[in-house]
Design a protein around this motif. Structure first.
Motif, short mmCIF file in Angstrom:
data_model
loop_
_atom_site.label_atom_id
_atom_site.label_comp_id
_atom_site.label_asym_id
_atom_site.label_seq_id
_atom_site.Cartn_x
_atom_site.Cartn_y
_atom_site.Cartn_z
N GLN A 147 -29.45 15.71 -25.01
CA GLN A 147 -29.33 17.06 -24.44
C GLN A 147 -28.67 18.02 -25.42
OE1 GLN A 147 -30.65 17.94 -21.56
NE2 GLN A 147 -31.31 15.86 -21.05
N GLY A 148 -28.81 17.78 -26.69
CA GLY A 148 -28.17 18.62 -27.69
C GLY A 148 -26.96 17.92 -28.28
N ILE A 149 -26.36 18.55 -29.27
CA ILE A 149 -25.20 17.97 -29.95
C ILE A 149 -24.05 17.83 -28.97
CG2 ILE A 149 -23.54 18.26 -31.83
CD1 ILE A 149 -25.66 19.90 -33.28
N PRO A 150 -23.48 16.62 -28.82
CA PRO A 150 -22.37 16.44 -27.87
C PRO A 150 -21.17 17.31 -28.22
CG PRO A 150 -23.25 14.32 -28.63
CD PRO A 150 -23.87 15.37 -29.49
N ASP A 151 -20.39 17.64 -27.18
CA ASP A 151 -19.23 18.51 -27.38
C ASP A 151 -18.23 17.92 -28.36
OD1 ASP A 151 -20.25 20.41 -25.71
OD2 ASP A 151 -19.12 19.77 -23.95
N TRP A 152 -18.09 16.58 -28.37
CA TRP A 152 -17.08 15.99 -29.27
C TRP A 152 -17.49 16.13 -30.73
CZ3 TRP A 152 -18.55 11.84 -32.32
CH2 TRP A 152 -19.70 11.15 -31.94
N LEU A 153 -18.81 16.21 -30.99
CA LEU A 153 -19.25 16.45 -32.36
C LEU A 153 -19.08 17.91 -32.77
CD1 LEU A 153 -22.51 14.32 -32.86
CD2 LEU A 153 -20.32 14.08 -34.04
N ARG A 154 -19.13 18.81 -31.78
CA ARG A 154 -18.94 20.23 -32.05
C ARG A 154 -17.45 20.59 -32.15
NH1 ARG A 154 -23.37 23.60 -30.57
NH2 ARG A 154 -25.13 22.46 -29.70
N GLY A 155 -16.59 19.63 -31.85
CA GLY A 155 -15.17 19.90 -31.86
C GLY A 155 -14.66 20.55 -30.59
N ARG A 156 -15.52 20.62 -29.55
CA ARG A 156 -15.13 21.26 -28.29
C ARG A 156 -14.52 20.26 -27.31
NH1 ARG A 156 -20.77 24.59 -27.22
NH2 ARG A 156 -20.68 25.92 -29.06
N ARG A 157 -14.60 18.99 -27.64
CA ARG A 157 -14.10 17.96 -26.73
C ARG A 157 -13.36 16.92 -27.54
NH1 ARG A 157 -12.28 14.61 -23.55
NH2 ARG A 157 -13.34 13.74 -21.73
N HIS A 158 -12.11 16.68 -27.19
CA HIS A 158 -11.30 15.70 -27.91
C HIS A 158 -10.87 14.62 -26.93
CE1 HIS A 158 -11.11 18.28 -31.45
NE2 HIS A 158 -10.85 19.29 -30.64
N TYR A 159 -11.21 13.38 -27.24
CA TYR A 159 -10.87 12.27 -26.37
C TYR A 159 -9.45 11.79 -26.64
CZ TYR A 159 -15.75 11.83 -24.93
OH TYR A 159 -16.99 12.06 -24.40
N THR A 160 -8.75 11.49 -25.57
CA THR A 160 -7.43 10.88 -25.70
C THR A 160 -7.60 9.39 -26.02
OG1 THR A 160 -7.29 10.28 -23.36
CG2 THR A 160 -6.55 12.49 -23.98
N PHE A 161 -6.51 8.76 -26.35
CA PHE A 161 -6.57 7.32 -26.66
C PHE A 161 -7.13 6.53 -25.48
CE2 PHE A 161 -4.50 3.14 -26.36
CZ PHE A 161 -5.00 2.56 -27.51
N PHE A 162 -6.68 6.87 -24.28
CA PHE A 162 -7.12 6.13 -23.11
C PHE A 162 -8.60 6.39 -22.81
CE2 PHE A 162 -2.52 6.37 -22.46
CZ PHE A 162 -2.25 5.04 -22.22
N GLU A 163 -9.07 7.60 -23.09
CA GLU A 163 -10.50 7.89 -22.90
C GLU A 163 -11.35 7.16 -23.93
OE1 GLU A 163 -10.56 12.41 -21.06
OE2 GLU A 163 -10.16 12.15 -23.20
N ALA A 164 -10.78 6.87 -25.09
CA ALA A 164 -11.52 6.16 -26.14
C ALA A 164 -11.44 4.64 -26.00
CB ALA A 164 -10.99 6.57 -27.52
N LEU A 165 -10.65 4.15 -25.07
CA LEU A 165 -10.48 2.70 -24.91
C LEU A 165 -11.79 1.95 -24.69
CD1 LEU A 165 -7.15 2.13 -22.93
CD2 LEU A 165 -7.75 1.35 -25.24
N PRO A 166 -12.74 2.46 -23.88
CA PRO A 166 -14.01 1.72 -23.73
C PRO A 166 -14.72 1.48 -25.06
CG PRO A 166 -13.81 3.36 -22.00
CD PRO A 166 -12.69 3.61 -22.95
N VAL A 167 -14.76 2.51 -25.93
CA VAL A 167 -15.40 2.34 -27.24
C VAL A 167 -14.61 1.36 -28.10
CG1 VAL A 167 -16.04 3.50 -29.38
CG2 VAL A 167 -16.51 4.59 -27.21
N ILE A 168 -13.29 1.49 -28.06
CA ILE A 168 -12.46 0.58 -28.86
C ILE A 168 -12.68 -0.86 -28.41
CG2 ILE A 168 -10.07 -0.07 -29.39
CD1 ILE A 168 -9.33 2.91 -29.05
N SER A 169 -12.75 -1.08 -27.12
CA SER A 169 -12.97 -2.44 -26.62
C SER A 169 -14.34 -2.95 -27.03
CB SER A 169 -12.84 -2.47 -25.09
OG SER A 169 -13.88 -1.75 -24.47
N LEU A 170 -15.34 -2.06 -27.07
CA LEU A 170 -16.68 -2.47 -27.49
C LEU A 170 -16.68 -2.91 -28.96
CD1 LEU A 170 -19.72 -2.73 -26.96
CD2 LEU A 170 -19.95 -0.30 -27.55
N VAL A 171 -15.98 -2.15 -29.79
CA VAL A 171 -15.89 -2.50 -31.22
C VAL A 171 -15.18 -3.84 -31.39
CG1 VAL A 171 -14.90 -1.82 -33.44
CG2 VAL A 171 -15.97 -0.10 -31.98
N VAL A 172 -14.08 -4.02 -30.68
CA VAL A 172 -13.29 -5.24 -30.81
C VAL A 172 -14.09 -6.46 -30.36
CG1 VAL A 172 -11.27 -6.49 -29.94
CG2 VAL A 172 -11.06 -4.09 -30.62
N LEU A 173 -14.75 -6.36 -29.21
CA LEU A 173 -15.51 -7.49 -28.70
C LEU A 173 -16.75 -7.78 -29.55
CD1 LEU A 173 -15.27 -6.94 -24.84
CD2 LEU A 173 -14.11 -8.65 -26.24
#
Length: 468
Positions: free
Chosen positions: A180-206
């Protein structure tokens, strides 16, 4: 008679040419990537070209012309010839690739637009069914080429082609179809907190753990993290993460980084694991789709509860709640305005409720446009509306009210028989000065008294009632 030579618009010619170059370049590049991933002795480990071609056509049906399909055909052959295949084998492989993409395109175009964008849970089932049929069509045509190229049996050629094509479609199509277009986090309009990034971190770790520990079941280790991502992120983000997970697992499978052979025939084991990876990819997609549908439903319910469906103004309950909060937090003076559409019952009786609804809708829209950005405007019921104006003096409140009155006076609604219906409104104002502890309900009551005074004095005017 002499005729002038025909001239052609550059714009008319450039668009088809641009499309041809786009399709050919994308297919050629994707094909080279797939060929370079081909293990010695069999088909490509990852073949994105067919799925990308299919997704391009589905996302933009304008591209689905005979010229562009021929451009893709030529690009497939060119990539194969450059990397050393002879023309006969390249032709057979290309026909199979095109057949799979064409079958997938024809099936996708029979779906509703929202299903082509995978925006409903049932869309994932449609994706699986179409991918199976398109992969089977390509495999049926390409099995013979696999026999010639790799000296395998027709059954093995069909099975390997089918599983490769199926997993490629199930992991590559979703990110493109849900883009649906460039995501907000790539545009710098959305910044994830550590807790919001935990699902991705867990995916990388596993995923790293699956590579380090190894074993035939290691590819399933990241599944809980994928489900967590599906519950936390958008469908596009989930599809992209699923693609990354699947590509890593396929590369590990092909190059033997982590898996042990479960059978005497390693090819059969690889085919089985490919199918497992393809079906695992459906899990997070289905969860993300259901979650997206749920959030959309909640958003619609919230919008229905917050806004009046006819006029777009705030609903009565929401307006009263927000106005009360605004009054409590206001530092300066606050004005409350009430308005009533003049002779609205006679409009309904003479022209019908359909025209009456149109009048209300346009009155609400005109009044909202006449308010200031920080004001609240709501519909209290029927033809009665109210607004709260923070930080205004008596003169400023009267100016806003007059702007609203003039905007409503300019409303025109055309009756089906051609008659033009116009209207006006009576308005009442009350004002709370700084330091005054008067409640919002009292202010609203004073504005209502002023409104009735305006009606008694001839309507289409503004009256103000100050505190006693």
């Amino acid at each position: 008679m002499k005729t002038s030579p025909k001239t052609y618009s550059v714009e008319f010619l450039s668009k088809p040419l641009t499309d041809v170059l786009l399709v050919a370049t994308v297919v050629f590049t994707a094909s080279l990537f797939g060929i370079l991933s081909r293990p010695v002795g069999f088909l490509a480990a990852i073949w994105p070209a067919n799925a990308i071609l299919l997704a391009m056509m589905v996302r933009n049906p304008r591209l689905s012309t005979l010229t562009n399909w021929l451009a893709a055909f030529v690009a497939f052959i060119a990539a194969d010839l450059i990397t050393g295949n002879n023309f006969d084998i390249s032709l057979r492989l290309t026909i199979a690739n095109i057949v799979g993409a064409v079958v997938g395109y024809q099936l996708f175009m029979r779906l509703a637009p929202e299903d082509r964008e995978l925006s409903r849970p049932i869309s994932i089932v449609c994706l699986l069914a179409i991918s199976v049929l398109a992969a089977a069509s390509a495999a049926a045509v390409g099995a013979g080429a696999a026999l010639m190229l790799f000296e395998r049996s027709l059954i093995v050629g069909f099975t390997s082609w089918f599983t490769t094509e199926l997993v490629n479609m199930l992991i590559i199509l979703p990110p493109i179809l849900t883009w649906q277009g460039i995501p907000d986090w790539l545009r710098g309009r959305r910044h994830y907190t550590f807790f919001e990034a935990l699902p991705v971190i867990s995916l990388v770790v596993l995923t790293l753990c699956s590579q380090i520990i190894g074993g035939p079941g290691a590819f399933a280790y990241p599944i809980p993290a994928l489900i967590w991502c599906a519950l936390s992120y958008s469908l596009f983000t989930t599809a992209t993460l699923t693609l990354c997970f699947s590509v890593i697992q396929i590369i590990a499978l092909v190059h033997g980084f982590q898996y042990v052979t479960l059978r005497d025939d390693p090819l059969a084991a690889n085919i089985s694991l490919r199918i497992a990876i393809a079906l695992i990819a459906l899990g997070p997609l289905a969860v993300a789709s259901v979650n997206a549908a749920r959030e959309e439903l909640l958003e619609r319910l919230n919008h229905a509860a917050t806004f009046d469906s006819l006029t777009g103004a705030l609903s009565r309950g929401t307006f009263l709640e927000r106005a009360e909060a605004m009054l409590i937090n206001a530092n300066g003076s606050v004005a409350v305005l009430m308005l009533d559409v003049d002779h609205f019952k006679s409009i309904n009786d003479r022209y019908g409720h359909f025209v009456g609804d149109q009048v209300l809708a346009q009155v609400g829209n005109a009044a909202m446009k006449a308010t200031r950005p920080g004001d609240l405007f709501g519909r209290l019921g029927g033809e009665e509306f109210a607004a709260i104006l923070p930080g205004v003096s008596e003169e400023e409140a009267l100016a806003v009210a007059e702007r609203i009155r003039l905007a409503i006076e300019s409303v025109r609604v055309r009756h089906p028989d051609g008659a033009i219906v116009s209207t006006s409104a009576s308005l009442g104002l009350s004002l709370k000065s700084p330091g005054n502890t008067e409640s919002f309900l009292n202010l609203l009551s004073r504005a209502d008294d002023a409104l009735y005074l305006a009606k008694e004095r001839g309507r289409n005017c503004i009256e103000i009632k100050l505190a006693a």
